[in-house]
Write an enzyme that holds these catalytic residues in place. Structure first.
Site, PDB file in Angstrom:
ATOM      1  N   GLU A  33       0.814  -1.217   0.000  1.00 43.64           N
ATOM      2  CA  GLU A  33       0.000   0.000   0.000  1.00 43.64           C
ATOM      3  C   GLU A  33       0.849   1.269   0.000  1.00 43.64           C
ATOM      4  O   GLU A  33       0.359   2.347  -0.313  1.00 43.64           O
ATOM      5  CB  GLU A  33      -0.985  -0.015   1.176  1.00 43.64           C
ATOM      6  N   TYR A  85      -2.763   4.886   7.224  1.00 41.84           N
ATOM      7  CA  TYR A  85      -2.056   3.612   7.431  1.00 41.84           C
ATOM      8  C   TYR A  85      -0.859   3.496   6.488  1.00 41.84           C
ATOM      9  O   TYR A  85       0.284   3.287   6.934  1.00 41.84           O
ATOM     10  CB  TYR A  85      -3.012   2.426   7.216  1.00 41.84           C
ATOM     11  N   LYS A 122       3.214   3.434   7.245  1.00 46.36           N
ATOM     12  CA  LYS A 122       4.085   2.313   6.870  1.00 46.36           C
ATOM     13  C   LYS A 122       5.201   2.806   5.947  1.00 46.36           C
ATOM     14  O   LYS A 122       6.354   2.370   6.050  1.00 46.36           O
ATOM     15  CB  LYS A 122       3.279   1.202   6.180  1.00 46.36           C
TER      16      LYS A 122
END
Ligand code: NAD
Ligand code: TYD
Length: 358
Positions: A135, A159, A163
């Site tokens: 992602e 998110y 990351k």
């Protein structure tokens, strides 16, 4: 020999620990904060296994991590710990910044201190493996080629941005301090012990409960699905033979639109657990408001991992999804305990008096 696994009570980390200890006598120290996503019941079969040391704690707790590293002298640290659910990151990004960015930073600093003081041979053999996601690369248009390791980082959700930040820190700790790091960027996982707020387990659990199957938007968002045990085998392979400082994409060449995933789950349930009135589970599918900023398509090009390290997934999507549905049908108590929150009480009962912290 020992490895330190963080986040080993979560979905992928727990599968990794179970697989590791099934195949190896090398001990695992498992550091997990036990957030809502951490479930020691998943690791119940290891309760009397002397090769598994569970420690409840935060990767950002420098004193604790220092102590664990000194006490157990691991030859590798594998970082699975993270806040991992995109929808939760939209509602409350704070924990994602705290754990995924600050936590990874503090963990890296602790590991740098430990590694820097090792003697030549263990120092040369040491590895820090960071488990990350596809992602971070953002969203693909329908005809774009799949993500390679050199794809630009374009994270779109809190998110994925957190990351991405952690991946950058790991990279920088290699380039600046020489820390021997490896990073894996994997596509969507599915399989046993998946928390039932994520797409596949949610659909299985809701279908069986007679509840709506909520499909976001038009259901045509594409994800690239990998059976969790294949992700675990890829991580073992990268740990064993990955080149220092490199990143490896992990994927199963299984691009599917969400609606097709949901239809497949319904078909398997129709076959394995037919409804008494003969209706199909797909009648429960309900289209709901789309997720804000919903990425349209992810696809992983995993050729580097295959060509350099000879890794290939063992499962096709068809075999993996069947195993997954069968697992959920065979383990209703695990699901019930997660849904009711009883797994938290289970931890209290099961580990009453046990030393969860060193
Ligand atoms: P998960 O949410 O199921 O598990 C995360 C675990 O980390 C939980 O046990 C939780 O208690 C623990 N944890 C959270 N914050 C912590 C902290 N501060 N200190 C220590 N432990 C903490 O997640 P998952 O699906 O198992 O994902 C594991 C890793 O793999 C994550 O880094 C995630 O970004 C990555 N990943 C996941 C997928 C996927 O499809 N699930 C795909 C690619 C990469
Ligand atoms: P998810 O399992 O949350 O993983 P990620 O967002 O990290 O890819 O969701 C997978 C896909 O399924 C994603 O495109 C969002 C979609 N989705 C639904 O359509 N309905 C749902 O109830 C959930 C949880 C996800």
């Amino acid at each position: 020999m020992t490895i330190l696994v963080t986040g080993g009570a979560g979905f992928i980390g727990a599968n990794f620990v179970l697989d590791w200890l099934a195949a190896s006598s090398e001990s695992v120290v498992n550091l997990d904060k036990l957030t809502y996503a951490g479930n020691l019941e998943t690791l119940g079969s290891l309760q009397n296994n002397a090769h598994h040391v569970f420690v409840q704690g935060d990767i950002g707790d420098r004193a604790l991590v220092d102590k664990l590293l000194q006490t157990h002298q691991p030859r590798a640290v594998l970082n699975f710990a993270a806040e991992s659910h995109v929808d939760r990151s939209i509602h409350g990004p704070g924990e994602f910044i705290e754990t995924n960015i600050m936590g990874t930073f503090r963990l890296l600093e602790a590991v740098r201190g430990y590694w820097g003081a090792l003697h030549d041979s263990p120092k040369a053999a040491f590895r820090f493996l960071h488990v990350s996601t596809d992602e971070v690369y953002g969203s693909l248009a329908q005809k774009d080629p799949a993500f390679t390791e050199t794809h630009r980082y374009e994270p779109n959700s809190p998110y994925s941005a957190s990351k991405a930040a952690s991946d950058h820190l790991v990279r920088a700790w290699h380039h600046t301090y020489g820390l021997p790091v490896l990073t894996t960027n994997c596509s969507n996982n599915y399989g046993p012990y998946h928390f039932p707020e994520k797409l596949i387990p949610l659909m299985i659990v809701n279908a069986l409960a007679g509840k709506p199957l909520p499909v976001y938007g038009d259901g045509m968002q594409v994800r690239d699905w990998l059976y969790v045990k294949d992700h675990c085998s890829a991580i073992r392979r990268v740990l064993e033979a990955g080149r220092l400082g490199e990143t490896y994409n992990v994927g199963g060449w299984n691009e599917k639109p969400n609606i097709e995933i949901v239809q497949t789950v319904c078909r398997l349930l129709d076959e394995l657990r037919p409804q008494v009135d003969g209706t199909n589970y797909s009648q429960q599918i309900t289209y709901v408001t789309d997720r804000p900023g919903h990425d349209r398509r992810y696809a992983i090009d995993a050729r580097k991992l295959e060509q350099e390290l000879g890794w290939k997934p063992a499962e096709t999507f068809e075999s993996g999804i069947r195993k997954t549905v069968e697992w959920y049908l065979a383990n209703p108590q695990w699901v019930r305990n997660v849904q009711s929150g009883a797994y938290r009480e289970w931890v209290q009962k099961q580990y009453a008096g046990a030393e969860l912290v060193p």
